[in-house]
Design a protein around this motif. Structure first.
Motif, mmCIF file in Angstrom:
data_model
loop_
_atom_site.group_PDB
_atom_site.id
_atom_site.type_symbol
_atom_site.label_atom_id
_atom_site.label_comp_id
_atom_site.label_asym_id
_atom_site.label_seq_id
_atom_site.Cartn_x
_atom_site.Cartn_y
_atom_site.Cartn_z
ATOM 1 N N GLU A 21 0.844 -1.179 0.000
ATOM 2 C CA GLU A 21 0.000 0.000 0.000
ATOM 3 C C GLU A 21 0.887 1.240 0.000
ATOM 4 N N THR A 22 0.517 2.236 -0.783
ATOM 5 C CA THR A 22 1.266 3.482 -0.820
ATOM 6 C C THR A 22 0.322 4.646 -0.575
ATOM 7 N N SER A 23 0.877 5.760 -0.199
ATOM 8 C CA SER A 23 0.077 6.970 -0.037
ATOM 9 C C SER A 23 0.876 8.145 -0.574
ATOM 10 N N SER A 24 0.170 9.143 -1.031
ATOM 11 C CA SER A 24 0.824 10.345 -1.518
ATOM 12 C C SER A 24 0.183 11.549 -0.849
ATOM 13 N N THR A 25 0.969 12.567 -0.627
ATOM 14 C CA THR A 25 0.504 13.774 0.023
ATOM 15 C C THR A 25 0.581 14.923 -0.963
#
Length: 102
Positions: A21-25
């Motif tokens: 899982e990845t997240s970006s801001t």
């Protein structure tokens, strides 16, 4: 064995690929007082959102921008994936009975 799979047998699969899982801001700025920003020089014909974001990120006109915008950080989560790649068919021909060739 992180996903509970120990072994997959058979000729149909060549590989299994997993991704975490990845997240970006991303910075999200909502203009509250557009005219003040235009008068302050941050505009094309309307408020230049890219210039506004660049100035804010670099600390330029920070108090002025904060006074005339609503600023919030938005995080987007991309879920983990499991991809199963099918084995490619080969183009070779196999002769099973030599008497067929005669």
């Amino acid at each position: 064995n992180e996903y509970g799979i120990t072994k997959i047998e058979g000729g149909a699969f060549s590989s299994i690929t997993t991704s975490k899982e990845t997240s970006s801001t991303k910075l999200q700025i909502t203009v509250v007082n557009e005219q003040a920003l235009i008068d302050g020089g941050i505009y094309k014909k309307v408020v230049d959102s890219k210039m506004l974001e660049d100035y804010y990120s670099n600390g330029e006109y920070k108090e002025f921008i904060e006074a005339n915008t609503e600023i919030k950080t938005v995080t987007t989560v991309k879920p983990a994936k499991l991809k199963i790649n099918k084995r490619r068919a080969s183009n070779s021909t196999t002769l099973t009975d030599i008497s067929d060739a005669a």
